[in-house]
Write an enzyme that holds these catalytic residues in place. Sequence first.
Site, short mmCIF file in Angstrom:
data_model
loop_
_atom_site.label_atom_id
_atom_site.label_comp_id
_atom_site.label_asym_id
_atom_site.label_seq_id
_atom_site.Cartn_x
_atom_site.Cartn_y
_atom_site.Cartn_z
N GLU A 211 5.57 -4.02 11.92
CA GLU A 211 4.49 -2.90 11.77
C GLU A 211 3.33 -3.78 11.05
O GLU A 211 3.50 -4.00 9.90
CB GLU A 211 4.83 -1.91 10.64
CG GLU A 211 5.87 -1.05 11.41
CD GLU A 211 6.15 0.31 10.39
OE1 GLU A 211 6.49 1.22 10.99
OE2 GLU A 211 6.04 0.08 9.26
N ASN B 244 0.76 -1.25 -0.05
CA ASN B 244 0.00 -0.05 -0.04
C ASN B 244 0.70 1.45 -0.15
O ASN B 244 0.27 2.34 -0.40
CB ASN B 244 -0.98 -0.08 1.16
CG ASN B 244 -0.35 0.01 2.44
OD1 ASN B 244 0.76 -0.49 2.80
ND2 ASN B 244 -1.09 0.56 3.55
N CYS C 275 -2.91 1.11 7.05
CA CYS C 275 -2.92 0.19 8.51
C CYS C 275 -3.63 1.12 9.38
O CYS C 275 -4.33 0.88 10.35
CB CYS C 275 -1.50 0.24 8.92
SG CYS C 275 -0.68 1.45 8.91
P1 NAP Z 1 1.43 -9.09 3.37
O1 NAP Z 1 0.54 -9.86 2.44
O2 NAP Z 1 1.63 -9.38 4.84
O3 NAP Z 1 2.90 -8.63 2.54
C1 NAP Z 1 3.73 -7.84 3.31
C2 NAP Z 1 4.95 -8.23 2.31
O4 NAP Z 1 5.48 -9.63 3.12
C3 NAP Z 1 5.07 -8.32 1.16
O5 NAP Z 1 6.32 -7.80 0.60
C4 NAP Z 1 4.92 -9.70 1.03
O6 NAP Z 1 5.43 -10.32 -0.46
C5 NAP Z 1 5.75 -10.23 1.94
N1 NAP Z 1 5.54 -11.80 2.38
C6 NAP Z 1 4.66 -12.44 2.17
N2 NAP Z 1 4.82 -13.72 2.55
C7 NAP Z 1 6.01 -13.72 3.12
C8 NAP Z 1 6.85 -14.64 3.76
N3 NAP Z 1 6.49 -15.87 4.11
N4 NAP Z 1 8.04 -14.12 4.32
C9 NAP Z 1 8.65 -12.99 4.15
N5 NAP Z 1 8.10 -12.09 3.50
C10 NAP Z 1 6.55 -12.55 3.13
O7 NAP Z 1 0.68 -7.57 3.64
P2 NAP Z 1 0.14 -6.46 2.31
O8 NAP Z 1 -1.28 -7.10 1.87
O9 NAP Z 1 1.25 -6.34 1.60
O10 NAP Z 1 -0.05 -5.18 3.46
C11 NAP Z 1 -1.49 -5.07 4.03
C12 NAP Z 1 -1.43 -5.33 5.19
O11 NAP Z 1 -0.19 -4.45 5.80
C13 NAP Z 1 -2.48 -4.98 6.31
O12 NAP Z 1 -2.64 -5.92 7.08
C14 NAP Z 1 -1.98 -3.36 6.83
O13 NAP Z 1 -2.73 -3.24 7.88
C15 NAP Z 1 -0.43 -3.82 7.15
N6 NAP Z 1 0.11 -2.67 7.23
C16 NAP Z 1 0.57 -2.38 8.49
C17 NAP Z 1 1.45 -0.95 8.40
C18 NAP Z 1 1.93 -0.58 9.65
O14 NAP Z 1 2.71 0.17 9.94
N7 NAP Z 1 1.45 -1.02 10.92
C19 NAP Z 1 1.61 -0.27 7.33
C20 NAP Z 1 1.29 -0.73 6.18
C21 NAP Z 1 0.40 -2.07 6.00
P3 NAP Z 1 4.53 -10.71 -1.75
O15 NAP Z 1 4.02 -9.20 -2.02
O16 NAP Z 1 5.48 -11.10 -2.70
O17 NAP Z 1 3.53 -11.62 -1.12
O1 G3H Z 2 -0.71 1.78 5.90
C1 G3H Z 2 0.16 2.35 6.80
C2 G3H Z 2 0.84 3.57 6.92
O2 G3H Z 2 2.04 3.49 7.64
C3 G3H Z 2 -0.22 4.67 7.20
O3 G3H Z 2 0.50 5.80 6.96
O4 G3H Z 2 -1.24 7.20 8.30
O5 G3H Z 2 0.31 8.23 6.53
O6 G3H Z 2 -1.57 6.88 5.78
P1 G3H Z 2 -0.46 7.00 6.83
#
Ligand code: NAP
Ligand code: G3H
Length: 484
Positions: A254, A158, A288
Amino acid sequence: MNQEKVFGNLIDGEWRVSQENQPIEVLSPVDGSLVGKLSSMSHQELDQAIAAAKHAQKSWAAYPVYRKAQLMYKAADLLEQRVEEISDCLVMEIAKDKKSAVSEVIRSADLLRYTADVGKSLQGEAIFGDSFPGGSRDKMSCVTRVPVGTVLAISPFNYPVNLAISKIGPALMGGNTVILKPATQGAVSALMMVQALQEAGLPAGVLNTVTGLGSVIGDYVVSHKDVNFINFTGSTEVGQHISSLTSMTPVIMELGGKDAAIVLEDADLDFAADNIVDGAYSYSGQRCTAVKRILVLDSVADQLVEKLKARIERLKVGDPREKGVTVTPLVSKKSADFVEHLMRTAVEKGAHIVTGGKREENLLYPTLLDHVTTDMDIAWVEPFGPVLPVIRVASVEEAIEIANRSEYGLQSSVFTNNLNKAFAIAAQLEVGTVQINNKPERGPDNFPFLGVKSSGMGTQGVRYSIESMTRPKAVTINLASNEG
Ligand code: NAP
Ligand code: G3H
């Protein structure tokens, strides 16, 4: 963008295309067009990237701090010069509206400059032993900070630029070398950003990239013996999986969230509605920190819902290339199916659709669900889409109890005109940050950013990130033993 081109990976200062596997096609969630092709790296190629980072680390740690900072400033300038190209790619690759895409790139350049400034001014300390009972002034500890080594940065779809830069910049200023594993959907934009950093003049091996599906290469890279630190942003599910594989490797995580907006009886409801709509629906709720539930006092719930409805119906929905669009197609069909399922099951259990509820392929219209109750999944699960549940509560105590019953603990908002009450509530909320009279949000990026419970571990934010990816090194001088 050259759509036919296979984007190689930066390894030891060179862009290399995988020779072993078929490339991965990244298709646009906007119109299904090809955004680019990525290398699907073999274990041997991953080893080469990690070895390059390991090899470069000691000389990078010794590189003067002011020169590291100069490279960061130059990289920031190059990033800004390419804002059009990179933001156009973000629009097509992850369906982010153009304005948000531009702001992501500019914010990342700002973050690099700020990181350089902070990195230059980080100081160590000298501690005398006699401040501890029984200690002596003959002992003095010189404490400096040293890099952790090679950092594996894993970023989500994202914010392909910002959530990669927020790891890379502080890691590099701390003297670490970096391997970036971007999300597959988002990797083309991330690699364009890395090109800018590399062209600023980073020495070979200091920054490297690896691409391939996380489900295919992820376990191998996270458990690699030469990775010294993992800085991960993504879902709680993947974060927990990585934690289960990496018992002795330090991590920052995160993860997901279910941020609540708590609206009290004395809140300015127009102001709260403006903030909540912005917080819940920008980039279609794929943040997030999006507002993911409202906990509102019964006595003001009808008024708030009416104000929210009016604002939601003014949001522009559609193609991210169109000006002023807020709600765009979700990143994948799987995400859209998931969000639709959560809405459907809530309605089956008695939730009311106030507005929205419509779907065209992956485009979900912004939806407000009222009369959501705690037996519905939508009350607890992170949708990552443009749907917002309203849970009506009888008291502030009930709002706090439901807020804290969540497995997540990223942020919460409290809307009230009574600052004392806001602070008292903030003290009870089990989250990393409480926003008083504002939507949840990460920035400004110098603030600490962290999640508790299933929302993560460790702290980001420029200075905090540098500190997290360095450790103290103490050298104790024993003055008395040197006498005579
Ligand atoms: P995701 O599916 O967990 O993927 C995140 C990253 O992990 C991608 O680069 C993915 O690669 C990689 N990945 C997948 N399986 C893995 C494994 N077994 N080992 C190592 N890496 C692996 O998350 P997303 O859909 O990209 O992002 C959405 C989620 O992120 C939401 O839950 C959101 O809340 C969270 N998020 C949290 C924050 C925060 O700051 N707290 C910020 C942004 C997003 P691939 O794409 O190749 O699968
Ligand atoms: O998706 C997670 C990002 O860390 C959120 O950043 O609050 O600036 O959109 P933002």
